[in-house]
Design a protein around this motif. Structure first.
Motif, PDB file in Angstrom:
ATOM      1  N   PHE A  11      17.178   4.079   8.836  1.00  0.00           N
ATOM      2  CA  PHE A  11      16.467   2.694   8.362  1.00  0.00           C
ATOM      3  C   PHE A  11      15.398   2.949   7.702  1.00  0.00           C
ATOM      4  CE2 PHE A  11      18.586   1.992  12.682  1.00  0.00           C
ATOM      5  CZ  PHE A  11      19.414   1.199  12.244  1.00  0.00           C
ATOM      6  N   GLU A  12      15.231   3.966   6.601  1.00  0.00           N
ATOM      7  CA  GLU A  12      14.148   4.153   5.788  1.00  0.00           C
ATOM      8  C   GLU A  12      13.595   3.023   5.083  1.00  0.00           C
ATOM      9  OE1 GLU A  12      12.556   7.604   2.977  1.00  0.00           O
ATOM     10  OE2 GLU A  12      14.555   7.596   3.493  1.00  0.00           O
ATOM     11  N   LYS A  13      14.607   2.190   4.519  1.00  0.00           N
ATOM     12  CA  LYS A  13      14.241   1.256   3.422  1.00  0.00           C
ATOM     13  C   LYS A  13      13.624   0.130   4.284  1.00  0.00           C
ATOM     14  CE  LYS A  13      17.871   2.259   0.122  1.00  0.00           C
ATOM     15  NZ  LYS A  13      19.278   1.612  -0.468  1.00  0.00           N
ATOM     16  N   GLU A  14      14.508  -0.404   5.452  1.00  0.00           N
ATOM     17  CA  GLU A  14      13.785  -1.315   6.149  1.00  0.00           C
ATOM     18  C   GLU A  14      12.457  -0.992   6.612  1.00  0.00           C
ATOM     19  OE1 GLU A  14      16.763  -0.114   6.695  1.00  0.00           O
ATOM     20  OE2 GLU A  14      18.114  -1.580   6.148  1.00  0.00           O
ATOM     21  N   ILE A  15      12.445   0.244   7.190  1.00  0.00           N
ATOM     22  CA  ILE A  15      10.911   0.892   7.510  1.00  0.00           C
ATOM     23  C   ILE A  15       9.657   0.561   6.664  1.00  0.00           C
ATOM     24  CG2 ILE A  15       9.824   2.701   8.404  1.00  0.00           C
ATOM     25  CD1 ILE A  15      12.166   3.372  10.134  1.00  0.00           C
ATOM     26  N   ASN A  16      10.270   1.020   5.074  1.00  0.00           N
ATOM     27  CA  ASN A  16       9.227   1.083   4.194  1.00  0.00           C
ATOM     28  C   ASN A  16       8.692  -0.239   3.839  1.00  0.00           C
ATOM     29  OD1 ASN A  16       9.443   3.760   3.827  1.00  0.00           O
ATOM     30  ND2 ASN A  16      11.227   3.653   2.360  1.00  0.00           N
ATOM     31  N   GLN A  17       9.760  -1.328   3.947  1.00  0.00           N
ATOM     32  CA  GLN A  17       9.548  -2.829   3.743  1.00  0.00           C
ATOM     33  C   GLN A  17       8.548  -3.179   4.688  1.00  0.00           C
ATOM     34  OE1 GLN A  17      10.320  -4.721   1.426  1.00  0.00           O
ATOM     35  NE2 GLN A  17       8.793  -6.446   2.292  1.00  0.00           N
ATOM     36  N   VAL A  18       8.516  -2.849   5.947  1.00  0.00           N
ATOM     37  CA  VAL A  18       7.677  -3.108   7.224  1.00  0.00           C
ATOM     38  C   VAL A  18       6.147  -2.439   6.909  1.00  0.00           C
ATOM     39  CG1 VAL A  18       7.134  -3.014   9.778  1.00  0.00           C
ATOM     40  CG2 VAL A  18       9.451  -3.537   8.862  1.00  0.00           C
ATOM     41  N   LEU A  19       6.450  -1.005   6.438  1.00  0.00           N
ATOM     42  CA  LEU A  19       4.997  -0.581   6.180  1.00  0.00           C
ATOM     43  C   LEU A  19       4.407  -1.083   4.951  1.00  0.00           C
ATOM     44  CD1 LEU A  19       6.101   3.260   6.805  1.00  0.00           C
ATOM     45  CD2 LEU A  19       4.581   1.861   8.125  1.00  0.00           C
ATOM     46  N   LEU A  20       5.113  -1.747   4.085  1.00  0.00           N
ATOM     47  CA  LEU A  20       4.591  -2.154   2.815  1.00  0.00           C
ATOM     48  C   LEU A  20       3.838  -3.495   3.230  1.00  0.00           C
ATOM     49  CD1 LEU A  20       4.111  -2.322  -0.179  1.00  0.00           C
ATOM     50  CD2 LEU A  20       6.186  -3.441  -0.396  1.00  0.00           C
ATOM     51  N   GLU A  21       4.383  -4.278   4.130  1.00  0.00           N
ATOM     52  CA  GLU A  21       3.767  -5.580   4.509  1.00  0.00           C
ATOM     53  C   GLU A  21       2.426  -5.309   5.424  1.00  0.00           C
ATOM     54  OE1 GLU A  21       6.804  -7.566   6.715  1.00  0.00           O
ATOM     55  OE2 GLU A  21       8.083  -7.912   4.981  1.00  0.00           O
ATOM     56  N   ARG A  22       2.367  -4.172   6.327  1.00  0.00           N
ATOM     57  CA  ARG A  22       1.674  -3.817   6.844  1.00  0.00           C
ATOM     58  C   ARG A  22       0.301  -3.056   6.174  1.00  0.00           C
ATOM     59  NH1 ARG A  22       3.797  -1.002  12.629  1.00  0.00           N
ATOM     60  NH2 ARG A  22       4.980  -3.122  13.248  1.00  0.00           N
ATOM     61  N   LYS A  23       0.672  -2.435   5.015  1.00  0.00           N
ATOM     62  CA  LYS A  23      -0.258  -1.944   4.179  1.00  0.00           C
ATOM     63  C   LYS A  23      -0.993  -3.041   3.474  1.00  0.00           C
ATOM     64  CE  LYS A  23       1.831   2.552   3.267  1.00  0.00           C
ATOM     65  NZ  LYS A  23       2.427   3.536   2.332  1.00  0.00           N
ATOM     66  N   ASN A  24      -0.164  -4.146   2.984  1.00  0.00           N
ATOM     67  CA  ASN A  24      -0.834  -5.461   2.443  1.00  0.00           C
ATOM     68  C   ASN A  24      -1.673  -5.847   3.202  1.00  0.00           C
ATOM     69  OD1 ASN A  24       0.747  -4.555   0.005  1.00  0.00           O
ATOM     70  ND2 ASN A  24       2.279  -5.866   0.603  1.00  0.00           N
ATOM     71  N   ASP A  25      -1.363  -6.145   4.406  1.00  0.00           N
ATOM     72  CA  ASP A  25      -2.202  -6.900   5.776  1.00  0.00           C
ATOM     73  C   ASP A  25      -3.355  -5.969   5.622  1.00  0.00           C
ATOM     74  OD1 ASP A  25      -0.488  -8.795   5.769  1.00  0.00           O
ATOM     75  OD2 ASP A  25       0.403  -8.076   7.708  1.00  0.00           O
ATOM     76  N   LEU A  26      -3.278  -4.713   5.829  1.00  0.00           N
ATOM     77  CA  LEU A  26      -4.597  -3.820   6.150  1.00  0.00           C
ATOM     78  C   LEU A  26      -5.466  -3.806   4.948  1.00  0.00           C
ATOM     79  CD1 LEU A  26      -2.951  -0.538   8.004  1.00  0.00           C
ATOM     80  CD2 LEU A  26      -4.463  -2.346   8.705  1.00  0.00           C
ATOM     81  N   THR A  27      -4.681  -3.837   3.715  1.00  0.00           N
ATOM     82  CA  THR A  27      -5.634  -3.832   2.363  1.00  0.00           C
ATOM     83  C   THR A  27      -6.518  -5.225   2.497  1.00  0.00           C
ATOM     84  OG1 THR A  27      -4.065  -2.602   1.183  1.00  0.00           O
ATOM     85  CG2 THR A  27      -5.677  -3.792  -0.115  1.00  0.00           C
ATOM     86  N   LEU A  28      -6.057  -6.379   2.723  1.00  0.00           N
ATOM     87  CA  LEU A  28      -6.559  -7.657   2.713  1.00  0.00           C
ATOM     88  C   LEU A  28      -7.833  -7.568   3.918  1.00  0.00           C
ATOM     89  CD1 LEU A  28      -3.693 -10.078   2.146  1.00  0.00           C
ATOM     90  CD2 LEU A  28      -5.340  -9.526   0.548  1.00  0.00           C
ATOM     91  N   ALA A  29      -7.370  -7.150   4.969  1.00  0.00           N
ATOM     92  CA  ALA A  29      -8.313  -6.932   5.984  1.00  0.00           C
ATOM     93  C   ALA A  29      -9.514  -5.792   5.678  1.00  0.00           C
ATOM     94  CB  ALA A  29      -7.588  -6.384   7.340  1.00  0.00           C
TER      95      ALA A  29
END
Length: 367
Positions: free
Chosen positions: A118-136
């Motif tokens: 599930f690497e692709k799905e995990i990468n998508q989740v991590l990307l969203e979390r990174k974006n949220d962390l960047t904004l925060a």
């Protein structure tokens, strides 16, 4: 050659198995193949998991190989220690700790493989979390600079407002002395009389004050704008320095956490698949009928147990006989008069030596 290797992987006694039928040998070769390929899967899973930690192929492969060998040794030990009996419940009870260990191993092996599948799905989740962390992160850093920037913007607005107010006053004075000259207001006399001159001088004085105010406030505005630029650069620098930490938020724990946020069913199926693979050798051995290998192995073990019991019984008999003989020998010696006289003589000499030693010691003390 391959069959021998798989038989070795099964942990079976090759000397006994060689005397069995080809079908019995194939059965244990199949069990050994399952053990071997389970270890291969463990090696792949551990290598991938450790690569996400060390980000280095050599280290990941080296540690993965050690883990694969460990799983191979454990599985081989588990399978080889299960003994076939005539009671299935007894066999199941005997294998229950080994099945529990196999379940733990299967879960440990399955998790890294799930991360890879599930690497692709995990990468998508991590990307969203990174974006949220960047904004925060940007918002958190901005709270350190926003009050200062707001204060500077307010100061700039105040300085510009002072200029605008002064310009309005000067424009009003300009309109006043122009109207006086045109005779449309004031004394309503056409021409540049004393009143006109008075109003013109007042306008010129305020205009000069306006120019001074513009020069002073413009300098202050430039200083404030420069401070805002410095604060903006400092803000961008802090954001840039902290961004690599957020970009590196893709380690093993982050991926496992991201995997847990995905639907449970696909992950559960993969875990059950590895559980079936890991427990397959044990289940196969439990369900298989008692074969020639099991009978011969049981015969050898019983023969060994019998031999050990005989040896222990013989040693006990030898010890008991020797004890009885020694007791009789010492009883006979105790009745001999010659031995009595000899020990009586030695005891007398010992008492005399003790008395002489005590006398000499007391004499040296008394002087």
């Amino acid at each position: 050659m391959l069959k021998r290797f798989f038989i070795f992987c099964s942990g079976a006694d090759t000397n006994i198995l060689n005397s069995c039928s080809p079908g019995e040998q194939i059965k244990y070769a199949g069990i050994g193949a399952t053990v071997f390929f389970t270890a291969v899967m463990a090696f792949i899973a551990a290598s991938y998991a450790l690569y996400t930690v060390f980000d280095n192929y050599i280290s990941a492969i080296a540690f993965g190989l050690v883990w694969g060998l460990l799983i191979f040794n454990l599985d081989r030990f588990i399978v080889s220690t299960i003994k076939k009996k005539d009671n299935f419940k007894s066999e199941l009870l005997q294998a229950s700790p080994r099945i529990l260990l196999a379940v733990i191993i299967a879960i440990v092996i399955a998790k890294p493989m799930e991360l890879k599948i599930f690497e692709k799905e995990i990468n998508q989740v991590l990307l969203e979390r990174k974006n949220d962390l960047t904004l925060a992160n940007q918002e958190q850093i901005a709270t350190q600079f926003t009050p200062k920037v707001t204060a500077l913007d307010a100061e700039i607005a105040t300085l510009k407002n002072e200029i605008a107010i002064k310009e309005t006053e000067v424009n009003a004075l300009y309109n006043t002395y122009i109207s006086e000259a045109e005779g449309t207001a004031g004394t309503q006399k056409l021409g540049k009389g004393p009143v006109y001159k008075e109003k013109r001088e007042k306008h010129d004085a305020e205009l000069a004050a306006l120019q001074e105010l513009k020069a002073a406030n413009t300098e202050k505005i430039e200083q404030a704008e420069n401070q805002i630029l410095l604060l903006s650069e400092e803000y961008n620098t802090k954001v840039s320095e902290s961004q690599p930490v957020i970009d590196g938020f893709d380690g093993l724990m982050a991926r496992v956490d991201a995997l847990n946020s995905l639907p449970l069913l696909p992950s559960l199926f993969i875990m059950l698949l590895f559980l079936a693979i890991e427990t397959a050798p044990i289940i196969a051995k439990l369900l298989s009928p008692k074969g020639a290998y099991d009978l011969k192995l049981e015969e050898e073990e019983n023969a060994l147990q019998t031999w050990v019991a005989q040896q222990m019984h013989q040693r006990k008999a030898v010890l008991q006989t020797d004890t009885e003989v020694n007791n009789r020998v010492y009883a006979d010696i105790a009745e001999e008069q010659e031995l009595y006289e000899y020990k009586r003589k030695k005891a007398r000499e010992l008492l005399q030596l003790q008395a002489d030693a005590f006398y000499n010691k007391q004499k040296s003390v008394l002087g």
